[in-house]
Scaffold this motif. Structure first.
Motif, PDB file in Angstrom:
ATOM      1  N   LYS A 154     -13.434  35.592 -21.571  1.00 60.21           N
ATOM      2  CA  LYS A 154     -12.718  35.619 -20.299  1.00 60.21           C
ATOM      3  C   LYS A 154     -13.467  36.454 -19.283  1.00 60.21           C
ATOM      4  CE  LYS A 154      -8.250  36.775 -18.277  1.00 60.21           C
ATOM      5  NZ  LYS A 154      -6.895  37.304 -18.547  1.00 60.21           N
ATOM      6  N   GLU A 155     -13.959  37.616 -19.790  1.00 65.22           N
ATOM      7  CA  GLU A 155     -14.694  38.491 -18.887  1.00 65.22           C
ATOM      8  C   GLU A 155     -15.980  37.835 -18.414  1.00 65.22           C
ATOM      9  OE1 GLU A 155     -16.502  43.062 -18.851  1.00 65.22           O
ATOM     10  OE2 GLU A 155     -15.363  42.300 -20.558  1.00 65.22           O
ATOM     11  N   ASN A 156     -16.647  37.152 -19.365  1.00 66.18           N
ATOM     12  CA  ASN A 156     -17.883  36.466 -18.985  1.00 66.18           C
ATOM     13  C   ASN A 156     -17.615  35.330 -18.010  1.00 66.18           C
ATOM     14  OD1 ASN A 156     -19.596  38.090 -20.480  1.00 66.18           O
ATOM     15  ND2 ASN A 156     -19.387  36.850 -22.334  1.00 66.18           N
ATOM     16  N   ARG A 157     -16.459  34.653 -18.239  1.00 71.43           N
ATOM     17  CA  ARG A 157     -16.111  33.613 -17.268  1.00 71.43           C
ATOM     18  C   ARG A 157     -15.928  34.209 -15.886  1.00 71.43           C
ATOM     19  NH1 ARG A 157     -12.981  31.501 -21.617  1.00 71.43           N
ATOM     20  NH2 ARG A 157     -11.132  32.584 -20.840  1.00 71.43           N
ATOM     21  N   ASP A 158     -15.329  35.413 -15.854  1.00 73.41           N
ATOM     22  CA  ASP A 158     -15.176  36.081 -14.568  1.00 73.41           C
ATOM     23  C   ASP A 158     -16.523  36.511 -14.004  1.00 73.41           C
ATOM     24  OD1 ASP A 158     -12.465  35.760 -14.807  1.00 73.41           O
ATOM     25  OD2 ASP A 158     -12.125  37.764 -15.642  1.00 73.41           O
ATOM     26  N   ARG A 159     -17.475  36.784 -14.906  1.00 72.38           N
ATOM     27  CA  ARG A 159     -18.781  37.233 -14.459  1.00 72.38           C
ATOM     28  C   ARG A 159     -19.724  36.075 -14.141  1.00 72.38           C
ATOM     29  NH1 ARG A 159     -20.142  42.025 -18.867  1.00 72.38           N
ATOM     30  NH2 ARG A 159     -18.420  43.419 -18.299  1.00 72.38           N
ATOM     31  N   TYR A 186     -24.210  26.472   5.032  1.00 70.03           N
ATOM     32  CA  TYR A 186     -25.048  25.681   4.124  1.00 70.03           C
ATOM     33  C   TYR A 186     -24.139  24.701   3.407  1.00 70.03           C
ATOM     34  CZ  TYR A 186     -28.605  29.220   5.069  1.00 70.03           C
ATOM     35  OH  TYR A 186     -29.520  30.047   5.692  1.00 70.03           O
ATOM     36  N   LYS A 187     -24.180  23.437   3.890  1.00 69.55           N
ATOM     37  CA  LYS A 187     -23.203  22.443   3.449  1.00 69.55           C
ATOM     38  C   LYS A 187     -23.602  21.716   2.162  1.00 69.55           C
ATOM     39  CE  LYS A 187     -21.581  21.622   8.164  1.00 69.55           C
ATOM     40  NZ  LYS A 187     -21.377  20.612   9.250  1.00 69.55           N
ATOM     41  N   ASN A 188     -24.886  21.655   1.915  1.00 64.45           N
ATOM     42  CA  ASN A 188     -25.330  20.945   0.705  1.00 64.45           C
ATOM     43  C   ASN A 188     -25.311  21.928  -0.479  1.00 64.45           C
ATOM     44  OD1 ASN A 188     -26.404  18.982  -1.008  1.00 64.45           O
ATOM     45  ND2 ASN A 188     -28.514  19.545  -0.489  1.00 64.45           N
ATOM     46  N   VAL A 189     -24.171  21.936  -1.170  1.00 62.83           N
ATOM     47  CA  VAL A 189     -24.002  22.877  -2.282  1.00 62.83           C
ATOM     48  C   VAL A 189     -24.738  22.345  -3.508  1.00 62.83           C
ATOM     49  CG1 VAL A 189     -22.359  24.007  -3.798  1.00 62.83           C
ATOM     50  CG2 VAL A 189     -21.811  23.674  -1.369  1.00 62.83           C
ATOM     51  N   ILE A 190     -25.702  23.119  -3.978  1.00 60.03           N
ATOM     52  CA  ILE A 190     -26.459  22.749  -5.186  1.00 60.03           C
ATOM     53  C   ILE A 190     -25.769  23.327  -6.432  1.00 60.03           C
ATOM     54  CG2 ILE A 190     -28.694  22.935  -6.340  1.00 60.03           C
ATOM     55  CD1 ILE A 190     -29.939  23.251  -3.509  1.00 60.03           C
ATOM     56  N   THR A 191     -25.370  24.580  -6.363  1.00 59.48           N
ATOM     57  CA  THR A 191     -24.681  25.256  -7.469  1.00 59.48           C
ATOM     58  C   THR A 191     -23.627  26.182  -6.871  1.00 59.48           C
ATOM     59  OG1 THR A 191     -26.693  25.247  -8.808  1.00 59.48           O
ATOM     60  CG2 THR A 191     -24.938  26.731  -9.510  1.00 59.48           C
ATOM     61  N   ASN A 192     -22.435  26.216  -7.525  1.00 60.73           N
ATOM     62  CA  ASN A 192     -21.396  27.129  -7.039  1.00 60.73           C
ATOM     63  C   ASN A 192     -20.505  27.545  -8.224  1.00 60.73           C
ATOM     64  OD1 ASN A 192     -19.880  28.703  -5.375  1.00 60.73           O
ATOM     65  ND2 ASN A 192     -18.741  27.001  -4.428  1.00 60.73           N
ATOM     66  N   ILE A 193     -21.101  28.269  -9.191  1.00 59.01           N
ATOM     67  CA  ILE A 193     -20.374  28.718 -10.383  1.00 59.01           C
ATOM     68  C   ILE A 193     -19.471  29.888  -9.988  1.00 59.01           C
ATOM     69  CG2 ILE A 193     -20.614  29.686 -12.708  1.00 59.01           C
ATOM     70  CD1 ILE A 193     -23.378  28.370 -12.826  1.00 59.01           C
ATOM     71  N   ALA A 206     -17.103  38.325  -2.641  1.00 60.78           N
ATOM     72  CA  ALA A 206     -17.273  38.912  -3.985  1.00 60.78           C
ATOM     73  C   ALA A 206     -15.951  38.894  -4.749  1.00 60.78           C
ATOM     74  CB  ALA A 206     -17.794  40.340  -3.865  1.00 60.78           C
ATOM     75  N   PRO A 207     -15.897  38.263  -5.934  1.00 62.56           N
ATOM     76  CA  PRO A 207     -14.653  38.245  -6.721  1.00 62.56           C
ATOM     77  C   PRO A 207     -14.454  39.505  -7.549  1.00 62.56           C
ATOM     78  CG  PRO A 207     -16.300  36.890  -7.785  1.00 62.56           C
ATOM     79  CD  PRO A 207     -16.926  37.398  -6.524  1.00 62.56           C
ATOM     80  N   LEU A 208     -15.502  40.276  -7.790  1.00 63.80           N
ATOM     81  CA  LEU A 208     -15.368  41.529  -8.554  1.00 63.80           C
ATOM     82  C   LEU A 208     -16.463  42.492  -8.125  1.00 63.80           C
ATOM     83  CD1 LEU A 208     -17.766  41.444 -10.957  1.00 63.80           C
ATOM     84  CD2 LEU A 208     -16.198  39.760 -11.896  1.00 63.80           C
ATOM     85  N   ARG A 209     -16.221  43.757  -8.478  1.00 65.16           N
ATOM     86  CA  ARG A 209     -17.161  44.806  -8.123  1.00 65.16           C
ATOM     87  C   ARG A 209     -18.424  44.651  -8.964  1.00 65.16           C
ATOM     88  NH1 ARG A 209     -14.368  48.675  -9.920  1.00 65.16           N
ATOM     89  NH2 ARG A 209     -13.239  49.186  -7.998  1.00 65.16           N
ATOM     90  N   GLY A 210     -19.604  44.777  -8.305  1.00 63.80           N
ATOM     91  CA  GLY A 210     -20.834  44.644  -9.052  1.00 63.80           C
ATOM     92  C   GLY A 210     -22.059  44.627  -8.172  1.00 63.80           C
ATOM     93  N   GLY A 287     -27.313  33.186  -4.216  1.00 62.00           N
ATOM     94  CA  GLY A 287     -26.862  34.501  -4.680  1.00 62.00           C
ATOM     95  C   GLY A 287     -26.247  34.401  -6.077  1.00 62.00           C
ATOM     96  N   PHE A 288     -26.240  35.527  -6.797  1.00 64.27           N
ATOM     97  CA  PHE A 288     -25.621  35.554  -8.131  1.00 64.27           C
ATOM     98  C   PHE A 288     -25.315  37.004  -8.523  1.00 64.27           C
ATOM     99  CE2 PHE A 288     -30.210  35.453  -8.519  1.00 64.27           C
ATOM    100  CZ  PHE A 288     -30.497  36.527  -9.365  1.00 64.27           C
ATOM    101  N   LEU A 289     -24.402  37.143  -9.451  1.00 64.43           N
ATOM    102  CA  LEU A 289     -24.007  38.461  -9.950  1.00 64.43           C
ATOM    103  C   LEU A 289     -25.025  38.929 -10.981  1.00 64.43           C
ATOM    104  CD1 LEU A 289     -21.909  40.795 -10.312  1.00 64.43           C
ATOM    105  CD2 LEU A 289     -20.849  39.389 -12.094  1.00 64.43           C
ATOM    106  N   LEU A 290     -25.575  40.118 -10.762  1.00 63.20           N
ATOM    107  CA  LEU A 290     -26.465  40.709 -11.760  1.00 63.20           C
ATOM    108  C   LEU A 290     -25.659  41.311 -12.911  1.00 63.20           C
ATOM    109  CD1 LEU A 290     -29.059  42.470  -9.429  1.00 63.20           C
ATOM    110  CD2 LEU A 290     -29.417  40.414 -10.809  1.00 63.20           C
ATOM    111  N   PHE A 291     -24.694  42.158 -12.570  1.00 60.47           N
ATOM    112  CA  PHE A 291     -23.822  42.778 -13.576  1.00 60.47           C
ATOM    113  C   PHE A 291     -22.670  43.461 -12.857  1.00 60.47           C
ATOM    114  CE2 PHE A 291     -27.513  45.438 -12.699  1.00 60.47           C
ATOM    115  CZ  PHE A 291     -26.939  46.589 -12.193  1.00 60.47           C
ATOM    116  N   PRO A 292     -21.532  43.527 -13.485  1.00 58.92           N
ATOM    117  CA  PRO A 292     -20.396  44.225 -12.874  1.00 58.92           C
ATOM    118  C   PRO A 292     -20.582  45.731 -12.969  1.00 58.92           C
ATOM    119  CG  PRO A 292     -19.786  43.409 -15.030  1.00 58.92           C
ATOM    120  CD  PRO A 292     -21.173  42.906 -14.769  1.00 58.92           C
ATOM    121  N   LEU A 293     -19.859  46.451 -12.137  1.00 55.58           N
ATOM    122  CA  LEU A 293     -19.941  47.916 -12.104  1.00 55.58           C
ATOM    123  C   LEU A 293     -18.558  48.513 -12.272  1.00 55.58           C
ATOM    124  CD1 LEU A 293     -22.400  48.429  -9.103  1.00 55.58           C
ATOM    125  CD2 LEU A 293     -22.905  48.724 -11.534  1.00 55.58           C
TER     126      LEU A 293
END
Length: 301
Positions: A154-159, A186-193, A206-210, A287-293
């Motif tokens: 679950k946490e990884n899904r959040d991450r 930027y309308k042409n979405v290639i990835t949006n995890i 940002a959905p979580l602190r990190g 952009g992407f999340l490196l790690f939560p803080l």
């Protein structure tokens, strides 16, 4: 008369065998006795006694010596038997002592084996208890592990936060110039995890602190400046910029930003500049999340 003769013969035989009175002494004694009782018959009795005694001795002595020899042989044989029995008894006693010692040793071995058996049974019982405890702990650990795995999932899904998009969904053309800074969509979405990027507004929330990594690339044609910046909550972060009189313009840049939940990041095209894009997707925002803080990690920063 005959009785007296027999008595005389028995006395002579007894005395002869046992080494007692001799014939003369007996005769003298009988003579004295006979003279007192019957003087006339003394000589006759003595003569008869002497004759009978000699005959009796010849008859009895060989038998007595033979009996003595047989008795001696029997005694010797009995002594030999006694010695043999004594030796056998000694051997039997030695065997009994050896068997007793062996029996004592066997009893000691049995006691030692019984002690080892009790120790083994106790060890087996303890191992059984330990095995049961281990199985219980394994079950608890397994349950805990499954729970932790589910939480981690679950946490990884959040991450799982990452996106990449380009300017145009189709066609080609210029964007800009504008008289003021302009937020690019930027309308042409290639990835949006994680769906943290909004292609309608061009804003990442940002959905979580990190710690997050962002990159921007710009492309244009000569004769016009191309410049854009990555902004966080309205503040400029980094800029991709190029300016030349002819040919193509290309520039890119990237930045790691510490974001709180709800912080926004987007790209603004500088006023007076323009960019060009087509199906080759020259202009991108990623952009992407490196790690939560955690909170304490933010405090140290």
């Amino acid at each position: 008369m005959k009785g007296l003769v027999c008595l005389l013969l028995l006395l002579e035989t007894f005395v002869f065998v046992n080494g007692g009175l001799n014939e003369n002494e007996i005769s003298q004694q009988l003579s004295s006795e006979d003279r007192r009782q019957n003087p006339s018959q003394t000589d006759t009795l003595r003569a008869e006694a002497s004759t009978d005694s000699q005959q009796y001795c010849h008859l009895c002595f060989p038998d007595i010596h033979a009996a003595l020899r047989e008795l001696t042989a029997s005694v010797t044989e009995q002594k030999a038997n006694i010695r043999e029995l004594t030796a056998s008894d000694t051997e039997q006693k030695a065997n009994i002592r050896e068997l007793t010692a062996s029996d004592t040793e066997q009893k000691a071995n049995i006691r030692a084996l019984e002690t080892r058996l009790r120790d083994a049974e106790q060890a087996a019982e303890q191992q059984t208890i330990s095995l049961e405890e281990l199985e219980k702990k394994t079950d608890e650990t397994s349950n805990l592990t499954l729970s932790q795995v589910e939480e981690l999932r679950k946490e990884n899904r959040d991450r799982e936060i990452a996106f990449s998009a380009s300017l145009m969904e189709s066609g080609s053309g210029y964007v800009g110039p504008f008289t003021t800074d302009f937020t690019l969509t930027y309308k042409n979405v290639i990835t949006n995890i994680g769906n943290a990027y909004n292609p309608i507004t061009g804003v990442f929330t940002a959905p979580l602190r990190g710690a997050y990594m962002f990159r921007v690339s710009v492309h244009g044609h000569g004769g016009a400046t191309a410049g854009a910046s990555i902004d966080k909550n309205g503040e400029c972060g980094v800029t991709a910029y190029d300016d030349q009189a002819q040919d193509r313009l290309n520039s890119s840049n990237g930045v790691v930003l510490i974001l709180e939940v709800g912080d926004v990041v987007y790209v603004r095209l500088w006023s007076g500049t323009r960019i060009y894009d087509n199906q080759n997707n020259y202009n991108t925002f990623s952009g992407f999340l490196l790690f939560p803080l955690r909170e304490d990690e933010l405090c140290r920063m």
